[in-house]
Design a protein around this motif. Structure first.
Motif, PDB file in Angstrom:
ATOM      1  N   CYS A  14      19.339  11.553  -2.119  1.00  0.00           N
ATOM      2  CA  CYS A  14      20.276  12.339  -1.325  1.00  0.00           C
ATOM      3  C   CYS A  14      19.496  13.399  -0.537  1.00  0.00           C
ATOM      4  O   CYS A  14      18.731  14.165  -1.125  1.00  0.00           O
ATOM      5  CB  CYS A  14      21.291  12.996  -2.250  1.00  0.00           C
ATOM      6  SG  CYS A  14      22.322  14.202  -1.395  1.00  0.00           S
TER       7      CYS A  14
ATOM      8  N   ASN B 234      20.514  15.991   0.589  1.00  0.00           N
ATOM      9  CA  ASN B 234      21.054  17.311   0.261  1.00  0.00           C
ATOM     10  C   ASN B 234      20.478  17.864  -1.033  1.00  0.00           C
ATOM     11  O   ASN B 234      19.954  18.962  -1.072  1.00  0.00           O
ATOM     12  CB  ASN B 234      22.569  17.179   0.067  1.00  0.00           C
ATOM     13  CG  ASN B 234      23.335  17.930   1.104  1.00  0.00           C
ATOM     14  OD1 ASN B 234      22.772  18.312   2.118  1.00  0.00           O
ATOM     15  ND2 ASN B 234      24.614  18.133   0.841  1.00  0.00           N
ATOM     16  N   CYS B 235      20.617  17.064  -2.116  1.00  0.00           N
ATOM     17  CA  CYS B 235      20.283  17.581  -3.439  1.00  0.00           C
ATOM     18  C   CYS B 235      19.098  16.856  -4.056  1.00  0.00           C
ATOM     19  O   CYS B 235      18.619  17.238  -5.122  1.00  0.00           O
ATOM     20  CB  CYS B 235      21.490  17.501  -4.358  1.00  0.00           C
ATOM     21  SG  CYS B 235      21.937  15.813  -4.797  1.00  0.00           S
TER      22      CYS B 235
ATOM     23  N   CYS C  27      26.409  10.184  -2.321  1.00  0.00           N
ATOM     24  CA  CYS C  27      25.795  10.900  -3.439  1.00  0.00           C
ATOM     25  C   CYS C  27      26.894  11.296  -4.413  1.00  0.00           C
ATOM     26  O   CYS C  27      27.957  11.737  -3.994  1.00  0.00           O
ATOM     27  CB  CYS C  27      25.071  12.140  -2.914  1.00  0.00           C
ATOM     28  SG  CYS C  27      24.574  13.296  -4.205  1.00  0.00           S
TER      29      CYS C  27
ATOM     30  N   THR D 131      27.083  13.769  -6.316  1.00  0.00           N
ATOM     31  CA  THR D 131      27.354  15.208  -6.294  1.00  0.00           C
ATOM     32  C   THR D 131      27.855  15.664  -4.922  1.00  0.00           C
ATOM     33  O   THR D 131      28.841  16.379  -4.816  1.00  0.00           O
ATOM     34  CB  THR D 131      26.071  16.010  -6.619  1.00  0.00           C
ATOM     35  OG1 THR D 131      25.366  15.309  -7.633  1.00  0.00           O
ATOM     36  CG2 THR D 131      26.401  17.414  -7.039  1.00  0.00           C
ATOM     37  N   CYS D 132      27.179  15.250  -3.874  1.00  0.00           N
ATOM     38  CA  CYS D 132      27.477  15.793  -2.535  1.00  0.00           C
ATOM     39  C   CYS D 132      28.507  14.974  -1.770  1.00  0.00           C
ATOM     40  O   CYS D 132      28.928  15.376  -0.691  1.00  0.00           O
ATOM     41  CB  CYS D 132      26.207  15.894  -1.710  1.00  0.00           C
ATOM     42  SG  CYS D 132      24.844  16.649  -2.589  1.00  0.00           S
TER      43      CYS D 132
HETATM   44 ZN    ZN Z   1      23.495  15.011  -3.210  1.00  0.00          ZN
END
Ligand code: ZN
Ligand code: ANZ
Length: 851
Positions: free
Chosen positions: A485, A487-488, A444, A446-447
Motif C-alpha cells: 500500500c 499509504n501505509c 488495502c 486499512t486504507c
Molecule cells: Zn494502506
C-alpha cells in the motif's frame, strides 16, 4: 520510351522521402501549423479499402497543406487494446500481445506502400507500456480532481463462462460464446464523471461550425437534455423510512392522468421489499436476467409487480395510486421512479392494459370529445390540443406551453420543482478483462481503495497469463496482484479491472504532439500542435468516441495536461463515405446464396460466371464486408496497378462524404490514365530544346487549373479536383506549345496531382527538371490576370443610334451589364440626367437603351 512501372517508381520515391525526412513534423514558430489526423485503426491484421480511402483523404490534406507552407503534423498509431486479441488467444492459443504486435507489423507493412506522408517517428500503439503508463498517471490525476469515482453498477454476467460481457457480446439476451441466458450482476466499478460536463458538452456543440450538422445533432440527442418536474409522492403502507417517493417527469401537465406509479427493480424501496417478500425477491431476480443495455430493456416485455405500497396524488390526497416494481424503469435515470400516464405514453398504455389500470385522457385532439383509446395519444409537443384534465392555463394549448405552466403551477403549490435532466450517464470504464490498461489503484485492508503512487507507474500487464479458463486472467495470476500500500506500506492487492478501450482512444490525439514525453503531454508541444485542425473518420464514431474525446480534453485541461484552448480538440471533422462493391453469389443445392469474391468472378457480355463457368448472380452494391465477400484487397490492387491508382480511384468518382463504388473497370481506367500522364511527360522531356512558341491558351488553362484544384482541395471536394486535373491533362495532350512552356505546364500538373498520386508526381517533376522533391516544392499560385474570362465588346444604342460601346466578361449577367452601362462615362454624358425608360441587353450582341 519506357512504360509506366508503378512498382519500381513508388518504392524509389518512398525511399527518397524517408531519406530526406520530408514528413518529420517539426515545431517551427516561423510557420503556421496544421495538424491533420485520421482515426487510428484497430490492428486487425489487414488493411481494407475503407482504410485506403480514409488515409488517402488525410494524406491529400497533409501534402497540400505542407506545400502551402504549413508545418504539418500527420501521425499514425494503433488502437491496440481490446477483446479481439483475447478472443484470438482463446480460440487459437497464443498471446494477445504477440497477436497484436504481429498484426501491427503486418498492417504497417501494408500501409507503407501507400506512400502516406506520415511522420512514422511518432507512431505508438495504445498497448505500449509507454502510452498506457501515462494514461494511468492521468487516471490518478483525475481521481485527485474528483473526476473518477467508484459505485455499484450492473453488468451482464455469463453464468456458464463465469465472465462479464460487454453489451455487444450479448446477442438476443444470450452470451455470444456460451449461448447461456445472460444475467444482471452488481459489481463495484470505476466511473468517469462525464455528467459534470453534460451542459457544457451540449452547449459547446454550437461552436463546432466545421463539424457535420448530423454529428452535432447525434451528440445533442445522446446528451439528451430535458426539462421536467421532480416531486415527491407521500406513501401509504410503505415500510419505515420510505414515506416519500421522488419521481421525475417531463410531462407534469399529465399529472391528472396518472394511473400508477412505478419503481425500478434496483430502487431502494424494491431492494427493501425484496428482503422481506419472496414474491418481490422472485420478480426482481427475473428482472435482473435481462441484460443491462437500453436496447435489451427496450425489447423485453414490459412487466411489473404490485408492491402493495400506494402513493397519494399530490393534488387530491384521497386519490391513491398503486406502486409497481417495473422492469422498464431504469435506476440510473431521473430518480428511478415514475408516475405512469397510460393515455399519453405507449409504454404506460401497454402496462395499464396488461394490469387492468385506468386510462384517463388528459387532452384530446382539438375539436374532438373524450373517448376510449386503443393506443396512447402522443402528439408533438408543439401541437395545440384540448385539455380535458388540465390544471394550469387555457383549455386549448400546446404540450410545450402546458408543461411550462404545469411546472410553475406545481412550484407555486409546493409540489416539487423544475429540474433539468440529462440522459448522458457517467462513463463506466471498468472492464473485467486482461488486454487493457490496468486501473492504477490498490486495495488495502486499512486504507481502503487508494491510488498507486506515481513513482510506481507504469503498472505493467503481466505476460505470463493463460486463456484456457474463462474469466479475467489477472484475477488468477499467482503474484501480480500482490503489492504494498503506497499509504501505509502494508501488503495490499492491485485492482484487476482494466480500462474501457474508449479511454485509450480519447486522448491519443494529444499524445501524438509529444509521443515519447515522460508526462502524458508536454506543454510546449501541446501548445504548438493542438488542436487537430482536421479530423477524418467514420460516422460510426459520431457519438461515443467523439464525446469521450471532448470530455477527456476537458479533463486533461483540468489536470494540467492540455491548455484551455484545447478543450474542443477537433476544429474540423470530416466523416467520409464508404467503399462499396457489387455482391456476387452462386446458389447452394438448397438454393441459398453462396457469396463469391470479386477476384473469382469473370464478367462477360451476357453476365457473370466463376472461372469454371458456374453462373454468378450479380447483387446490389453495398459496403465492402467480409461477410458478403464483396471485398477487394488493397494489397492486390497495389501489386497489380500501384498505390497511385488505388489512391486516385478512391478519391475520384464521388464526393468524399459519399460512398464510392469500386469497380475493376474503373481501376483499369485510372491506371491507363496515369500511364498516359507518364507517356505525355516522357514525350515532353524528349522534345528538342528551344522549339515552338509560347502558348497563351495553355498558360491560361494552367492558371485556371491551379485556381480550381486549389479551391477544390481546400473545400474537401477531391473528386472535383480530380475532374479538373483530367481536364487540364486533356488540354496538355492537345497543346502544341514549345518545350519550355510544355514543361512548365507539366510540372504544374505534377504539383497539382501530387497530393493524390505523389509517386507519379515526383517522377514527372523530376523528368521535367523540377528542383528537389515535388513533396517539398511550394504550391503553385494562380496569377489573377491569367484568370480573367474572355471578354466581348457590346455596342450601346440610345434610342436606336449608336452612342458608344462597352467591354465586359463574355458570361456576365445582363443585370450586371446594365449597371455598367449606366455607370459608363459616355452614356452618363449623353443622358445628361434624363431618366432611362427601358434597357435591353442582348447577350454577346448589343445594348439598347430607350429614353
Ligand atoms: Zn494502506
Ligand atoms: C409521466 C409521463 C407522462 C411521462 C407522459 C411521459 C409521458 P425523457 O423525455 O427521455 O427525459 N421516466 C422518468 N424516469 C425514468 C426512469 N428512470 N426509467 C424509465 N422511464 C423514466 O423521459 C422522461 C420521461 O420518462 C418521464 O416523463 C417519465 O415518464 C419517464 F404522458 O412522466 B414521464
Amino acid at each position: 520510351m519506357m512504360p509506366y512501372e508503378p512498382a519500381a517508381i513508388e518504392k524509389r520515391w518512398q525511399e527518397a522521402w524517408e531519406k530526406a525526412g520530408v514528413f518529420t513534423a517539426t515545431r517551427d514558430a516561423s510557420r503556421p501549423k496544421y495538424y491533420v489526423l485520421e482515426m487510428f485503426p484497430y490492428p486487425s491484421g489487414r488493411i481494407h479499402m475503407g482504410h485506403v480511402r480514409n488515409y488517402t483523404m488525410g494524406d491529400v490534406v497533409a501534402r497540400y497543406k505542407a506545400s502551402a507552407g504549413f508545418s504539418v503534423l500527420h501521425p499514425m498509431g494503433w488502437d491496440a487494446f481490446g477483446m479481439p486479441a483475447e478472443n484470438a488467444a482463446m480460440e487459437r492459443g497464443g498471446h494477445p500481445k504477440d497477436w497484436t504486435y504481429g498484426n501491427i507489423a503486418d498492417m504497417r507493412g501494408q500501409m507503407k506502400p501507400l506512400g502516406l506522408s506520415i511522420d512514422w517517428s511518432r507512431e505508438f500503439a495504445t498497448c505500449d507500456v509507454e502510452y498506457y503508463g501515462q494514461q494511468q498517471a492521468m487516471f490518478i490525476d483525475m481521481m485527485e480532481k474528483g473526476l473518477v469515482y467508484r459505485k455499484n453498477a450492473v453488468v451482464n454476467w455469463d453464468p456458464v463462462d463465469m465472465t462479464v460481457l460487454a453489451n455487444e457480446q450479448v446477442i438476443d439476451g444470450k452470451g455470444w460464446r456460451s449461448g447461456a441466458a445472460v444475467e444482471r450482476r452488481e459489481l463495484t466499478q470505476w466511473f468517469f464523471k462525464i455528467s459534470d460536463y453534460s451542459g457544457e458538452l451540449l452547449e459547446a456543440l454550437d461552436g463546432l461550425k466545421d463539424w457535420p450538422e448530423k454529428v452535432r445533432l447525434m451528440q445533442a440527442n445522446w446528451i439528451g437534455k430535458s426539462r421536467g418536474l421532480q416531486f415527491a409522492f407521500s406513501t401509504v403502507d410503505a415500510p419505515e423510512g420510505f414515506d416519500r417517493l421522488e419521481v421525475y417527469t417531463t410531462r407534469p401537465d399529465t399529472l391528472l392522468g396518472a394511473s400508477f406509479a412505478a419503481i425500478s427493480p434496483d430502487h431502494p424501496l424494491a431492494r427493501h421489499l425484496e428482503r422481506h417478500d419472496p414474491d418481490v425477491a422472485a420478480f426482481v431476480a427475473e428482472c435482473r436476467k435481462i441484460g443491462t443495455s437500453e436496447e435489451a430493456l427496450e425489447k423485453a416485455e414490459k412487466r411489473g409487480l404490485d408492491s402493495g405500497v400506494r402513493v397519494r396524488h399530490p393534488f387530491d390526497t384521497a386519490w391513491e395510486l398503486p406502486v409497481y416494481i417495473a422492469n422498464f424503469v431504469l435506476m440510473e435515470y431521473g430518480t428511478g421512479a415514475i408516475f405512469g400516464c397510460p393515455a399519453h405514453d405507449q409504454r404506460d398504455f401497454e402496462f395499464a392494459t396488461k394490469y387492468g389500470l385506468p386510462i384517463p385522457p388528459v387532452f384530446v385532439p382539438e375539436g374532438t370529445e373524450e373517448a376510449a383509446l386503443s393506443e396512447a395519444y402522443v402528439p408533438l409537443k408543439s401541437e395545440p390540443v384540448r385539455y380535458v384534465r388540465g390544471f394550469a392555463g387555457d383549455e386549448v394549448q400546446t404540450g410545450a406551453t402546458a408543461v411550462n405552466l404545469a411546472i410553475d403551477f406545481c412550484e407555486s403549490k409546493g409540489v416539487g420543482h423544475g429540474v433539468t435532466n440529462y440522459r448522458l450517464r457517467d462513463w463506466g470504464v471498468s472492464r473485467q478483462r486482461y488486454w487493457g490498461c490496468p486501473i492504477p489503484v490498490i486495495h488495502c485492508d486499512t486504507c481502503g481503495v487508494v491510488p498507486e503512487a506515481k513513482e510506481n507507474l507504469p503498472i505493467e500487464l503481466p505476460y505470463d497469463v493463460t486463456f484456457d479458463i474463462p474469466g479475467n486472467p489477472l484475477d488468477r495470476h499467482p503474484t501480480w496482484r500482490d503489492c504494498t500500500c503506497p499509504n501505509c506500506g502494508a501488503a495490499a492487492q492491485r485492482e484487476t479491472d482494466t480500462m474501457d478501450t474508449f479511454v485509450d482512444s480519447s486522448w491519443y490525439y494529444a499524445r501524438f504532439t509529444a509521443p515519447h514525453s515522460d508526462t502524458p503531454t508536454n506543454a510546449e508541444d501541446a501548445g504548438y500542435w493542438m488542436n487537430v485542425d482536421q479530423y477524418i473518420g467514420g460516422i460510426e464514431h459520431a457519438i461515443l468516441h467523439l464525446l469521450y474525446s471532448r470530455f477527456f480534453a476537458r479533463a486533461m485541461h483540468k489536470t494540467g495536461h492540455l491548455p484551455a484552448s484545447a478543450i474542443e480538440p477537433f476544429n474540423a471533422l470530416f466523416t467520409q463515405g464508404m467503399v462499396t462493391h457489387e455482391t456476387y453469389a452462386t446458389r447452394s443445392a438448397d438454393g441459398r446464396p453462396v457469396w463469391q469474391m470479386p477476384e473469382d468472378v469473370v464478367k462477360h457480355e451476357s453476365g457473370a460466371t466463376l472461372k469454371d463457368g458456374t453462373p454468378v448472380e450479380v447483387g446490389p452494391i453495398i459496403k465492402m464486408s467480409k461477410s458478403k465477400k464483396n471485398v477487394v484487397d488493397p494489397m492486390n490492387i497495389i501489386a497489380t496497378y500501384g498505390a497511385d491508382t488505388a489512391r486516385w480511384f478512391v478519391m475520384s468518382d464521388s464526393p468524399p462524404e459519399r460512398d464510392v463504388e469500386w469497380t475493376a473497370s474503373g481501376a483499369e481506367a485510372t491506371a491507363k490514365y496515369l500511364g498516359r500522364v507518364w507517356a505525355l511527360s516522357e514525350r515532353i522531356a524528349m522534345m528538342p530544346e528551344g522549339t515552338g512558341a509560347e502558348d497563351d491558351d495553355l498558360l491560361r488553362a494552367m492558371h485556371r487549373a491551379i485556381e480550381d484544384v486549389t479551391h477544390a482541395i481546400e473545400g474537401f471536394a477531391f473528386n472535383k479536383a480530380i475532374a479538373k486535373l483530367y481536364e487540364f491533362t486533356n488540354t496538355l495532350l492537345k497543346a502544341k506549345a514549345g518545350k519550355a512552356a510544355m514543361a512548365e505546364a507539366m510540372r504544374t500538373l505534377a504539383q497539382l496531382m501530387s497530393p493524390m498520386v505523389p509517386h507519379l508526381a515526383e517522377e514527372v517533376w523530376a523528368m521535367q527538371g523540377g528542383a528537389g522533391l515535388v513533396a517539398q516544392a511550394a504550391w503553385p499560385k494562380a496569377l489573377p490576370d491569367m484568370l480573367l474570362q474572355d471578354t466581348v465588346t457590346l455596342p450601346i444604342q440610345i434610342n436606336g443610334k449608336r452612342r458608344g460601346e462597352i467591354t465586359v466578361p463574355a458570361d456576365m449577367a445582363a443585370s450586371e451589364v446594365e449597371k455598367l452601362v449606366l455607370a459608363d462615362d459616355a452614356v452618363i454624358k449623353f443622358l445628361a440626367g434624363q431618366p432611362v425608360k427601358k434597357m435591353i441587353v442582348v447577350p454577346g450582341r448589343i445594348v439598347n437603351v430607350v429614353i
